[in-house]
Scaffold this motif. Structure first.
Motif, PDB file in Angstrom:
ATOM      1  N   ALA A 177       0.836  -1.186   0.000  1.00  0.00           N
ATOM      2  CA  ALA A 177       0.000   0.000   0.000  1.00  0.00           C
ATOM      3  C   ALA A 177       0.873   1.238   0.000  1.00  0.00           C
ATOM      4  CB  ALA A 177      -0.925  -0.016   1.218  1.00  0.00           C
ATOM      5  N   GLN A 178       0.287   2.370  -0.437  1.00  0.00           N
ATOM      6  CA  GLN A 178       1.034   3.614  -0.544  1.00  0.00           C
ATOM      7  C   GLN A 178       1.635   4.022   0.792  1.00  0.00           C
ATOM      8  OE1 GLN A 178       1.706   5.282  -3.273  1.00  0.00           O
ATOM      9  NE2 GLN A 178       2.825   6.923  -2.234  1.00  0.00           N
ATOM     10  N   GLU A 179       0.888   3.844   1.875  1.00  0.00           N
ATOM     11  CA  GLU A 179       1.418   4.254   3.178  1.00  0.00           C
ATOM     12  C   GLU A 179       2.613   3.403   3.585  1.00  0.00           C
ATOM     13  OE1 GLU A 179      -2.492   1.905   3.850  1.00  0.00           O
ATOM     14  OE2 GLU A 179      -1.733   3.519   2.570  1.00  0.00           O
ATOM     15  N   ASP A 180       2.647   2.136   3.145  1.00  0.00           N
ATOM     16  CA  ASP A 180       3.790   1.275   3.444  1.00  0.00           C
ATOM     17  C   ASP A 180       5.010   1.712   2.641  1.00  0.00           C
ATOM     18  OD1 ASP A 180       2.284  -0.238   5.209  1.00  0.00           O
ATOM     19  OD2 ASP A 180       1.646  -1.641   3.661  1.00  0.00           O
ATOM     20  N   GLY A 218       9.278  11.018  -8.133  1.00  0.00           N
ATOM     21  CA  GLY A 218      10.065  10.618  -6.979  1.00  0.00           C
ATOM     22  C   GLY A 218       9.803  11.494  -5.764  1.00  0.00           C
ATOM     23  N   LEU A 219       9.689  12.798  -5.975  1.00  0.00           N
ATOM     24  CA  LEU A 219       9.415  13.700  -4.855  1.00  0.00           C
ATOM     25  C   LEU A 219       8.021  13.453  -4.286  1.00  0.00           C
ATOM     26  CD1 LEU A 219      10.320  15.963  -3.033  1.00  0.00           C
ATOM     27  CD2 LEU A 219       9.636  17.615  -4.784  1.00  0.00           C
ATOM     28  N   ARG A 232       2.740  10.798  -1.340  1.00  0.00           N
ATOM     29  CA  ARG A 232       1.606  10.941  -2.248  1.00  0.00           C
ATOM     30  C   ARG A 232       1.761  10.023  -3.451  1.00  0.00           C
ATOM     31  NH1 ARG A 232       2.790  15.265  -4.355  1.00  0.00           N
ATOM     32  NH2 ARG A 232       4.209  16.372  -2.934  1.00  0.00           N
ATOM     33  N   ASP A 233       0.617   9.629  -4.030  1.00  0.00           N
ATOM     34  CA  ASP A 233       0.656   8.841  -5.263  1.00  0.00           C
ATOM     35  C   ASP A 233       0.283   9.712  -6.462  1.00  0.00           C
ATOM     36  OD1 ASP A 233      -2.023   9.190  -4.803  1.00  0.00           O
ATOM     37  OD2 ASP A 233      -2.575   7.074  -5.078  1.00  0.00           O
ATOM     38  N   PHE A 234       0.441  11.021  -6.313  1.00  0.00           N
ATOM     39  CA  PHE A 234       0.179  11.961  -7.402  1.00  0.00           C
ATOM     40  C   PHE A 234       1.123  13.149  -7.266  1.00  0.00           C
ATOM     41  CE2 PHE A 234      -2.574  12.908  -3.840  1.00  0.00           C
ATOM     42  CZ  PHE A 234      -2.444  14.271  -3.661  1.00  0.00           C
TER      43      PHE A 234
END
Length: 325
Positions: A13-16, A269-270, A276-278
């Motif tokens: 997941a994104q938070e991981d 990358g930033l 964030r995924d965007f």
């Protein structure tokens, strides 16, 4: 050669993924004191599969940053000290005659590692500097008609002293263009410098730094970074900046298409480092100078290496371009 490293880690997941990047940033920050922005930019380049050029006067932590990042990843690390007499074969490797088999066997050079510290890269000749080009662009090395793939992750962190220092060579524009990010360390603030003195009382803290991530986790982060969403309005904003460099009256050479793509990937990358995924416009604005300034040639300076003048021009362009909302 060993096949390119792959990972069988399950989708995360994104938070991981953000937790992994935070762990890496924190680990490097334990020994590189007072330089959070420099650390962040180095990690951005790592996640975006780019390379970093650190330019500053001797003794401000350029080599330390590279060593700390390498020590924070459980993977292979090589330091190459660039000198005027260094040859391309000293970097890439060469074939050596193997008496028992009667054949020539390729012996890989120090470039065959995950993290490369190219120390004082501008102290060697352009011929040897160019030995890095294929590896940095395509993650492979061609020697004597054979091509060898480099393992993932692969990142070159190069350091250089300013050109006015004796015994240095100007990096060719083609070499500069292979670096995703160019940054300066600068002097630390007094409080951090005092803490540094205390921490180094009994030795080098970086020698005791433990890995925070495995190579497989870094590859996982790189794959996740490529999936970060970039809205069309952000892509147009990025291209507005790039195209304005080509029309600028102050620039003789503007940013190339490769430079635009590099800024795009660095922004991804930033965003990943920021959890964030965007991508947002501020990602592009933050990276415009470190990603684009070394890719332009101004009419008032002959070499792309004149970083200070280029920085000012890029900042002015960023201020003039309307930010999407």
């Amino acid at each position: 050669m060993t096949p390119s490293q792959t990972t069988d880690v399950a989708p995360t997941a994104q938070e991981d993924l953000y937790a992994l990047t935070s762990r890496l940033l924190e680990n490097v920050g334990r020994v590189v004191l007072g330089k959070p922005e420099s650390i962040k930019l180095a990690v951005v380049a790592l996640l975006a599969q780019g390379h970093v050029l650190v330019e500053d006067v001797p003794g401000v932590g350029k080599t330390l940053l590279a060593r700390a990042l390498a020590a924070s990843i459980d993977c292979s690390f090589r330091r190459i000290q660039f000198t005027p007499d260094l040859l391309p074969s000293d970097v890439l490797g060469s074939s050596i005659y193997h008496a028992p088999s009667g054949e020539f066997v390729f012996k890989p050079g120090p470039l065959f590692a995950n993290v490369i510290l190219a120390d004082e890269i501008n102290r060697t000749t352009p011929r040897t500097q160019s030995a890095l080009l294929e590896a940095m662009a395509d993650r492979q090395v061609s020697v004597e008609g054979a091509t060898y793939r480099l393992e993932r992750p692969f990142i070159v962190l190069a350091t250089q002293n300013p050109y006015e220092f004796e015994g240095t060579y100007v990096l060719p524009e083609s070499q500069l263009d292979r670096f995703m990010i160019r940054l300066r360390m600068g002097y630390p603030i007094r409080a951090e410098e005092k803490r540094l003195l205390n921490d180094h009382r009994s030795g080098e803290p970086v020698d005791d730094l433990k890995p925070a991530l495995t190579a497989a986790e870094v590859v996982l982060l790189q794959e996740g970074t490529r999936k970060v969403r970039v809205d069309d309005s952000i892509a147009d904003y990025l291209l507005d900046l790039v195209h304005l460099t080509r029309r600028s009256e102050d620039l003789h050479v503007g940013v190339s298409t490769r430079g635009a793509l590099t800024l795009y990937r660095a922004a991804q990358g930033l965003a990943m480092v920021s959890g964030r995924d965007f991508v947002v416009p501020d990602d592009v604005k933050t990276l415009a100078v470190p990603v684009l300034a070394h890719r332009v040639v101004g009419k008032s300076f002959l070499q792309a290496g004149e970083f200070g003048a280029a920085e000012a021009i890029i900042r002015d362009i960023v201020d003039r371009v309307k930010v999407p909302t």
